[in-house]
Design a protein around this motif. Sequence first.
Motif, mmCIF file in Angstrom:
data_model
loop_
_atom_site.group_PDB
_atom_site.id
_atom_site.type_symbol
_atom_site.label_atom_id
_atom_site.label_comp_id
_atom_site.label_asym_id
_atom_site.label_seq_id
_atom_site.Cartn_x
_atom_site.Cartn_y
_atom_site.Cartn_z
ATOM 1 N N LEU A 37 0.839 -1.205 0.000
ATOM 2 C CA LEU A 37 0.000 0.000 0.000
ATOM 3 C C LEU A 37 0.875 1.257 0.000
ATOM 4 O O LEU A 37 0.662 2.185 -0.767
ATOM 5 C CB LEU A 37 -0.886 -0.071 1.243
ATOM 6 C CG LEU A 37 -1.918 0.977 1.623
ATOM 7 C CD1 LEU A 37 -2.855 0.368 2.658
ATOM 8 C CD2 LEU A 37 -1.318 2.222 2.187
ATOM 9 N N GLN B 225 2.720 1.774 -3.307
ATOM 10 C CA GLN B 225 1.857 2.254 -4.366
ATOM 11 C C GLN B 225 1.539 3.727 -4.173
ATOM 12 O O GLN B 225 1.437 4.483 -5.137
ATOM 13 C CB GLN B 225 0.584 1.430 -4.380
ATOM 14 C CG GLN B 225 0.053 1.298 -5.780
ATOM 15 C CD GLN B 225 -1.387 0.878 -5.782
ATOM 16 O OE1 GLN B 225 -1.999 0.687 -4.730
ATOM 17 N NE2 GLN B 225 -1.934 0.737 -6.952
ATOM 18 N N ASN C 19 2.429 6.682 -6.776
ATOM 19 C CA ASN C 19 1.429 7.617 -7.263
ATOM 20 C C ASN C 19 1.879 9.054 -7.163
ATOM 21 O O ASN C 19 1.431 9.915 -7.886
ATOM 22 C CB ASN C 19 0.142 7.447 -6.467
ATOM 23 C CG ASN C 19 -0.886 6.777 -7.303
ATOM 24 O OD1 ASN C 19 -0.578 5.811 -7.987
ATOM 25 N ND2 ASN C 19 -2.092 7.289 -7.265
ATOM 26 N N ILE D 154 2.179 -1.911 -6.524
ATOM 27 C CA ILE D 154 1.300 -3.052 -6.301
ATOM 28 C C ILE D 154 1.645 -4.217 -7.226
ATOM 29 O O ILE D 154 1.470 -5.368 -6.887
ATOM 30 C CB ILE D 154 -0.158 -2.601 -6.499
ATOM 31 C CG1 ILE D 154 -1.128 -3.617 -5.914
ATOM 32 C CG2 ILE D 154 -0.489 -2.311 -7.940
ATOM 33 C CD1 ILE D 154 -2.546 -3.117 -5.869
#
Lengths: 368, 320
Positions: free
Chosen positions: A349, A352, A356, A365
């Motif tokens: 998590l 990722q 981003n 991920i």
Amino acid sequence: MRVTFPHMGTSHIAFKHLINNLGHEAIVPPAPSKRTLSLGVRHAPEFACIPFKILLGSYIEALENGAEMIISSGGVGPCRAGIYGLLHEEILKDLGYDFEMLIFEPPLRGLLDFIKKIGRVIRPTRVSWPTFIKVFKTSWQKLIILDETEILSHQIRPYEVIRGETTRAFKEALTLIDKAETRQELDSAGQAAEMLLRDVTQDRSRKPLRIGLIGEIYVVLEPFINLDIEKTLGEMGVETHRSIYLTDWTRDNTVFDGEKDIKNAAKPYLNQLIGGHGINSVGETVLYASNGFDGVIQLAPFTCIPEIVAKSILNRVSRDLNIPVLTLFLDEQTGTAGAQTRLEAFTDLLLQKRRNKGDLDATGIFGN
Amino acid sequence: MQQGFLGIDVGSVSTNFVILAEDARVIETLYIRTKGQPIKTIKAGLQHVRNILKGKMEIIAAGATGSARNLSGIMVGADIIKNEITAHAVAVSRIIPDAQTIFEIGGQDSKIIILRNGIVTDFAMNTVCAAGTGSFLDQQASRLSIPIEDFGKMALAARNPVRIAGRCGVFAESDMIHKQQLGYNLEEIIAGLCEALVRNYLNNVGKGKEILAPIVFQGGVAANGGIAKAFEEILGQKVTVPKYYDVMGALGVAYLALRNYRETGITKFKGLVTADYEFIAKSFECKGCANNCEIINIHQNDSLLARWGSRCGKWEHLDH
């Protein structure tokens, strides 16, 4: 006199030094094991938290090894830990052990009581107060070096190229620190320990995730209970920062109030003591968020009220400050698989999230 | 020959296989009961896959997930070994791209996953108590001598679900037996049980999470219409059960294996011939220190394939 004390991370190395140099014989409690846990669970109240059970088991093991005195600490604020020492004493006496229990409350809460208890330790061996202060200072120095060495190991582990090399170097470093007797020896042991860790083969091109560890002090400090979380995460390539070290705690609660920052940080969310490290957990999460950490992991003993209160507040902190928080409740379960799954998912998590933000070096991920 | 990609999810109750074609179409899914013997079921699953494909398709790469992901991954030579949470999120974001909440109730674990813009932003799993909702329902069905498949239908037939204490399985069971002895009919009790489990899930696993639609409900328990209905009633929102609800983990890692192969062109997959190998797990207690770790050795035929379990790392090298 043969004296024992709780086993908490690496601190026994410093406590051993202190006790031995005051003319007693330190009975170092064995590192908590399955047996410690079984003993604790058998004799403790069912709903007592895991630190209570491990400590009880440790005391039994130390008493079996001939301990005549147990030195422990009390607690501040509305948390059961404050009565744990007394309860331990009652249970152990019921089991038929003959020993003396000394529970040190934080000195700022009762200086006279504190001094009287130290007197109780140094009188039998006729150690003078100046000698006591000298020995205490060296032990304190030892504790600081132990903490510094451990902090460094957590910073290096995520960069290690050969899995496990940092842990091996760290163990070697501990042996060196353990052997040091004088201030001088201690200084050079500290330097040698640092060298050992810095010599670990590292890949500095990595950009490890940074996770802050918060929660109840005993489960944060004792790897047997927290499933070796720092090593596990480190070997997954995560740099961990532990919010609490014993030297912080002692500093904060003895001489001056060094926790003011944490309490201030917690204020918008929680402005009163809820016992244990509840308020710290909230404040530290706020601080980790403002220091750009990727995430926070809260370690809490099952049924620990301060941490349960903190957990429900952390939901809002996490949302407001955009920092993911994972809570792990720890109990007598020894299975690591479940914890592993949660830690892996949590780091996925975080990776990722980083990806981003445009940090393409982080594998997200879909990475392995 | 066509190329295919395999996803394997070995959990406490079920072992699932998914085969994807090169274009990520689902070719086949397989759901078998683990019955506490993962090695046996993995081999049986591979055997089955081989029979279905019969040389029409060659499996190129594989991924593994579930609580036995390391074991299954080592056995077949998986390219991707992923935790269930990530695997489920991957599968859902492929099938229902705008999903924001995933409820997952499996055999042993329950979880909630929060997605925003296709990214996992938060998740939770049952904490110290291993809820085991799926296993619990199984157990109740067999105690009542009702096929588990009929459980959901019976719940839906109830008019006034009985309130059952759902704090934990042990309490739920004893409360349920009480209500039965009072004479409530079976449908109402089963519906009450479904509601109790949903309340328990939302209060414990879902606590503090922002549950936004679209909501996806998956895992073996999603087959139970009674549970899905209880979710909808308690939340007042629609809950979608996707087509491959029971094999989503395997689907997720199959996608990951496919993607990984496309990106790297490399695979470690040992082939379906793995079904013919002999695998044996042996364990012993290391007496090196007070930890007394249980070390597990996995042998393939006569050679040592993998080993895990030590805290100190002493047994990390296979040549010990």
